[in-house]
Write an enzyme that holds these catalytic residues in place. Structure first.
Site, mmCIF file in Angstrom:
data_model
loop_
_atom_site.group_PDB
_atom_site.id
_atom_site.type_symbol
_atom_site.label_atom_id
_atom_site.label_comp_id
_atom_site.label_asym_id
_atom_site.label_seq_id
_atom_site.Cartn_x
_atom_site.Cartn_y
_atom_site.Cartn_z
ATOM 1 N N GLN A 124 3.337 12.750 40.018
ATOM 2 C CA GLN A 124 2.515 11.618 40.442
ATOM 3 C C GLN A 124 1.190 12.122 41.004
ATOM 4 O O GLN A 124 1.195 12.994 41.880
ATOM 5 C CB GLN A 124 3.270 10.847 41.534
ATOM 6 C CG GLN A 124 2.538 9.641 42.066
ATOM 7 C CD GLN A 124 3.097 9.203 43.419
ATOM 8 O OE1 GLN A 124 3.058 9.949 44.384
ATOM 9 N NE2 GLN A 124 3.623 8.006 43.468
ATOM 10 N N GLY A 125 0.079 11.585 40.537
ATOM 11 C CA GLY A 125 -1.230 12.014 41.043
ATOM 12 C C GLY A 125 -1.930 10.898 41.803
ATOM 13 O O GLY A 125 -2.740 10.165 41.229
ATOM 14 N N TYR A 126 -1.592 10.747 43.070
ATOM 15 C CA TYR A 126 -2.213 9.700 43.903
ATOM 16 C C TYR A 126 -3.109 10.313 44.982
ATOM 17 O O TYR A 126 -4.315 10.182 44.950
ATOM 18 C CB TYR A 126 -1.140 8.832 44.571
ATOM 19 C CG TYR A 126 -0.465 7.807 43.676
ATOM 20 C CD1 TYR A 126 -0.660 7.776 42.296
ATOM 21 C CD2 TYR A 126 0.389 6.842 44.221
ATOM 22 C CE1 TYR A 126 -0.028 6.839 41.491
ATOM 23 C CE2 TYR A 126 1.025 5.895 43.424
ATOM 24 C CZ TYR A 126 0.809 5.905 42.059
ATOM 25 O OH TYR A 126 1.442 4.974 41.274
ATOM 26 N N GLU A 242 9.158 1.554 44.454
ATOM 27 C CA GLU A 242 9.585 2.566 45.410
ATOM 28 C C GLU A 242 10.218 1.883 46.615
ATOM 29 O O GLU A 242 11.259 2.277 47.105
ATOM 30 C CB GLU A 242 8.385 3.401 45.836
ATOM 31 C CG GLU A 242 8.737 4.582 46.712
ATOM 32 C CD GLU A 242 7.483 5.394 47.076
ATOM 33 O OE1 GLU A 242 7.616 6.583 47.303
ATOM 34 O OE2 GLU A 242 6.375 4.809 47.130
#
Lengths: 400, 359, 400, 359
Positions: A124-126, A242
């Site tokens: 995940q690239g947040y 989530e």
């Protein structure tokens, strides 16, 4: 109120337990590599309707109707058996629900089945170094050049970035738009020249996260979920999934059990810790918090079974803040019980954990500091509870 | 009546602070920390040049003849800079020799320790786990020492150990004595590595009045650790204040968020107002013997707890960065964890303080 | 560092103790009313140079040079003897220093001597129902009409308003001026038709404070201290004197001693409380905070002896916040030690106090909630510490 | 599986809430509180009309036949409204008679208690001060009761007392029995006055299975007190939220100050997430006997502490006003203090919970 599961579910549980006697694998299969064994058993779970229950069969799930109580039983029994069920990796847990909700038909067909089979792994690239609790201020950019998005910038706190095949991430694609409106949700192949991955060591010394650097990295134009500039909303949907994972109801209780086991072995002032009134009282105080977590969780599960999530919005907002504190309490006392053994990292390892490789208490203690920071700092949670939960006015904002 | 620092005492702190700023700034500290080579001989030599290894050594043996208070004042600076090195433990060892050694013993060992030519450390903990629990300590039979001492700072570096004995006394063991095996421990604080000493009929010399000296050293040690934790906690507050002023979220420095500001105010208050606690306890070690043990136990317990709580909040206020190895907060956090646990946890010292306080 | 007082002060203390053997009074004087006895003994203290030390003799003090260490010795010895020394009433303690600094010669001559002799009593009129921590927003008004100020509005939290002859108070005299610039500091006779006093009962049930209502009350125009519109600055000077009173160094310690005495008598779970490891540890934890207060106090005293107040500005800002918390800790544990006796107000009264009339622990517990509110709420203190002490930026202000 | 309220249970709470809002709004509550006349016969009659005195009485004796959970759910509303009156204790007394009484005893006493015609209370505490300490309780010799019971709610009002005995059993004493002297105590909570009962060879009747019933009543009582404290704490949070929205300082409502907002968020979180604790404990009393005692002890200890801490903060956030008798915060504060101390402090119940939990 009725805590009995009812005959239908008791049957379900009985059948499930029977099924789970198939793990660990036996015979020739027991000789296969661990990952392969897990893949096999997870496949059997899908066939039996136990794993990836709500994902349509067409995409590799078992196409069952939603049933939070069956989910809970599955969680309990798979947990007890230590068997591989729904993967908690970010691909199956976060990306798949997002694609099911907002992906194109082509994206669903292409990405969901291999992800569920474990053949395509995701990170995940947040978060970015400058954008933690204020995530929407992110700066990593995506520029459409011909048929490709060209990516530049940096992501941080990315689990599995070293091994993942793909990333789902947020990038600023419309630099002129306002903060939240300029972001797109992109799917990016990780194995390419423009991407460099560096391990990020935590204060505990472990390196479970990574930094990811983009230097003219590329992904085809069609790998966008939702529309340009709507990535923020798409990511909220992921976060909703989530949050909807109410979480393992035993997570905090398991930690408390480990604390108790530790207390049974530990000494305070040369005497057994449990003979000490102060220690016993601290344990019982913590147990109050632990049972509060557990019963709140049960309450949210119940509401979700009945489709009454709205009635438990307030506890849902509060749970993360609370369980963060409780986890810290647990490991703080555990650390104290080590006495001077807390001076060294790995010295103390009695048989206090259920699993065979107990991580050191010191590591757990240090790790317990993390949740107050990750996924929205505790102060942000307090703002949300105050403003959305209690109807308090927003902070005065500085001139922007 | 003056409950504050004399000019000499203030100068002592300033000198050491200046030395640390010049010789071990955060960049150098980080190198030492990452290498895990906490005994830097250049740093030790520099400290020796300003006379610090001899701080508690009598003037007659080449030292400055100062006491527990001055040692603690130095430790505040060591904690503030998270300075790697054995100075705190060396100072305590010299105190033990001064208080417990016969004239000949003092003359034999102290001059080389005062000059910094040799390094000493203390081995007060046996396998019992409690500071006053003598049963787990090594035993001295004639001049042969047998048993185990755990959590000995700089065990792999020191030339000399002052070892607490099962009979309540103290003995001196040289590093190269026969039958001494040093085993490194994986310590939590990389600025102060630990080791276990295994003695097997190891030649050792009993200090003449070791039993009395043990109490003196223990109390001075608790004050020194409290002071180190005090310095570390203030460093964390300062670091976090600076970070909060510069870190921007939601378009403004996080220091402008009232909850952050109040958290910082509470952290600063908790530590600043406990300064007198270590001052008083250390002064009592030197001048008010009757109060020394209880005050030292209270100071160690109180400041140890406060410092770790401040460190926890410092991590939290640094956000994701605070949770990384890169961020210097972890260096001081682990320093505070060491100070809190070494020679006994706050609970243990509160139990002692209650007993010593007659309740 | 040197905690010895030195020979000069030992002599002072010896002489003082000798003097204090004169209290309680004996012979015929012992038959006089208590208030009269106190007046007599206080007068002797003034003559001996022990009481109102720094007030010039011309105004009824003993005209001695400033000496904080002598002040401390006086506090200790008068406290030990229970003898009447410097009055802690608001007239001598707050108004007199203000008049000495900012009053006219006529005001000094008229008000100081009878105030010190106890013949003129005062109350303080600062807080209003709408103006607590934001004191400068006060609304009670003073309008100059001919030779009189005409007063309207309400004050609250006024001690002794029922018995005081005079009030020193803050009133808005320049309604057009900005918040802080429109206030005047006035002296007002209390016994007049336009003033009504009503007791203000606290949550503990006691009524130690009053509300004061002004309805065209009057005071002569000359009864203003400082200039019109400068009352805020004048009152800050009063508050400075309040802060400069470092306070009785034994105040917190005395409360801790009472807690210990209570713990010696109390039972927990049917056994003596002090045999309980948890109770002993809580006591020692509190003792750490108590000694921190005590030694901080000693440090501030030392700085003040040497004229180095600026060096202890930070601890001075912090002391109120801290001692408020510590006082609450003490009485919280005391209340716990009562067990179910805490259900009733006055049931428990063993010999735990030094004085002969121990107030009930329950009362002390309830009263301990007050300081977090009074004289600037704890949150305001935190702002001051953060902004002035640590150099943090101010909160963003709303458009005014 | 449903860990939530059934429609009937939700309706029960709504009905009681509606009754309290209508019949005992803050203005009326304040009158009763200031008069100190906590047993208001009109209120009692109103409660009787909606059947609440008979909540735990079997249907065969004219009650609703419900259990500890429904009693606790009602107590949440009682706490939320700080309703003066003996309902909680009356309910526990009927539970004792139901569980401990022989058929004849149930038939004799329960109908008049179910209808509200007579009021009952409980006297579980002797002079020992600990809930499980039987030695200090009154003793029953033949049919004559001698001894002292302290902290008996509504001692001056109740027609009937269920008294815990030195031998572990329970007895019933009528208000007008010979040799019973009632002495008022100066209780901290004016919505629930207390008294001491002095028995001198007072006629009393032993309940048939009193020893078993004692455990049931004690556990149900702990849940009821936890629920009352829960309701009181939420009422304090709501009250303080409303105050913070309207009270202006420095030109804006104090709710806009982040530290105030965060304090309120913490208060609400602490209480809301402990709701399941009392639910579960009360459910266990009715359906999972093996867990009931420990869960009830934990709930009483935990919620009692949280409620008083919330009350303390509510006072503080109300500023000077919060410190006055006038301000309603004090009514709930003292309600919470009562719930926390009555039948044992949190520490005592944590000790019990540890023992019951096998650690």
């Amino acid at each position: 109120m009725d805590l009995r599961y009812g005959p239908e579910y008791e049957v379900f549980r009985r059948e499930l337990r029977e099924f789970l006697t198939g793990w660990p694998l036996s015979g020739d299969e027991a000789a296969l590599p661990q990952a392969e064994q897990e893949r096999i058993f997870r496949g059997r779970g899908i066939d039996a309707g136990y794993v990836y229950r709500e994902t349509p069969e067409a995409y590799g799930g078992s196409g069952q109707p939603s049933d939070p109580l069956r989910d809970r039983i599955l969680q309990e029994e798979y947990g007890r058996a230590g068997a591989p069920g729904n993967s908690l990796f970010q691909g199956p847990a976060m990306l798949v629900p997002t694609l099911l909700e907002l992906g194109s038909e082509e994206q669903k067909q292409r990405f969901i089945p291999p992800t569920l089979r474990g053949e395509m792994s995701w990170c995940q690239g947040y978060s970015e170094p400058g954008s933690g609790s204020d995530l929407a201020s992110l700066q990593a950019s995506a520029r459409l050049e011909g048929d490709d998005w060209v990516l530049n910038g940096q992501k941080v706190w990315t689990s599995n970035a070293d091994s993942a095949d793909w990333m789902f991430g947020l990038f600023r694609s419309e630099p002129e738009a306002s903060k939240h409106a300029g972001i797109s949700y992109l799917l990016i192949p990780m194995k390419q020249e423009g991407i460099r991955v560096r391990p990020l060591r935590q204060l505990s010394g472990a390196a479970e996260f990574f930094e990811v650097f983009f230097d003219d990295a590329r992904t085809p134009a069609e790998n966008i979920v939702g529309q340009r500039g709507e990535g923020w909303q798409v990511s909220r949907s992921t976060l909703k999934h989530e949050r909807n994972l109410i979480g393992n109801p035993r997570m905090i209780s398991d930690q408390f059990d480990r604390l108790l086991a530790l207390a049974r072995e530990a000494q305070v002032g040369g005497r057994p810790a449990l003979s000490d009134a102060g220690v016993r009282r601290r344990l019982a105080e913590i147990e109050g918090f632990v049972r509060a977590c557990e019963t709140s969780n049960l309450r949210m599960l119940s509401a979700s079974i009945r489709g009454e999530e709205m009635q438990v919005m307030l506890p849902m907002m509060m749970t993360k803040l609370y369980s963060t504190d409780v986890t810290q309490m647990i490991w703080k006392l555990a650390y104290d019980l080590l006495g001077t053994a807390g001076l060294t990292d790995c010295e103390w390892a009695p048989n206090y954990a259920r699993d065979s490789t107990p991580p050191a208490v010191v590591q757990n203690y240090l790790f317990s500091l993390g949740p107050a920071i990750a996924g929205g700092a505790s102060n942000i949670q307090r703002n949300i509870i105050g403003e959305r939960g209690l109807g308090l006015p927003r902070d005065p904002r500085p001139p922007s | 009546m003056h409950f504050g620092l004399s000019e000499e005492q203030a100068l002592l702190q300033e000198t050491l602070r200046g030395f640390i700023e010049a010789e071990c700034p955060p960049t150098r500290l980080r190198e030492i920390f990452d290498e895990g080579a906490a005994h830097d001989s250049a740093l030790w030599k520099g400290l020796a040049e300003i006379g610090l290894p001899g701080l508690c050594v009598p003037e007659s043996e080449g030292g400055a003849g100062l006491g527990a208070l001055e040692l603690a004042l130095c430790c505040e600076e060591l904690g503030a800079g998270a300075l790697p090195g054995p100075l705190l433990f060396h100072g305590l060892a010299t105190l033990a020799l001064r208080e417990g050694g016969a004239a000949a013993q003092r003359e034999r060992w102290l001059p080389a320790l005062a000059s910094g030519e040799r390094v000493a450390s203390i081995a007060l903990e046996g396998v019992g786990g409690s500071i006053d629990d003598a049963a787990g300590r090594p035993a001295l039979d004639a001049a042969a020492l047998t048993g185990v001492a755990r959590h000995v700072p700089f065990a792999e570096v020191a030339d000399l150990f002052v070892v607490a004995l099962m009979d309540g006394g103290l003995a001196v063991v040289e590093r190269d004595a026969q039958g001494l095996v040093v085993e490194a421990e994986s310590g939590i604080d990389r600025t102060r590595p630990l080791g276990t000493l295994h003695f097997d009929a190891t030649p050792a010399e009993r200090l003449e009045t070791g039993a009395e000296a043990f109490d003196v050293v223990r109390d001075a040690a608790l004050c020194a650790l409290a002071a180190d934790a005090f310095g570390a906690a203030w460093a964390l507050v300062r670091m976090t204040v600076e970070y909060a002023k510069t870190r921007q979220q939601f378009g403004r420095p996080i220091a402008e968020f009232q909850s952050v500001k109040h958290q910082l105010a509470d952290m600063a208050t908790a530590i600043e107002l406990s300064r007198g606690l270590y001052w008083y306890a250390a002064y009592a070690c030197d001048h008010i013997k009757a109060e020394a043990s209880q005050q030292a136990a209270l100071a160690k317990a109180h400041i140890g707890d406060q410092a770790v709580e401040i460190a926890r909040q410092a991590v939290e206020l640094h956000g994701g960065l605070g949770f990384t190895w890169e961020c210097d907060v972890q260096i001081w956090f682990k320093r505070a964890l060491f100070d809190r646990a070494f020679l006994g946890t706050p609970d243990e010292h509160r139990d002692r303080a209650a007993a010593l306080g007659g309740y």
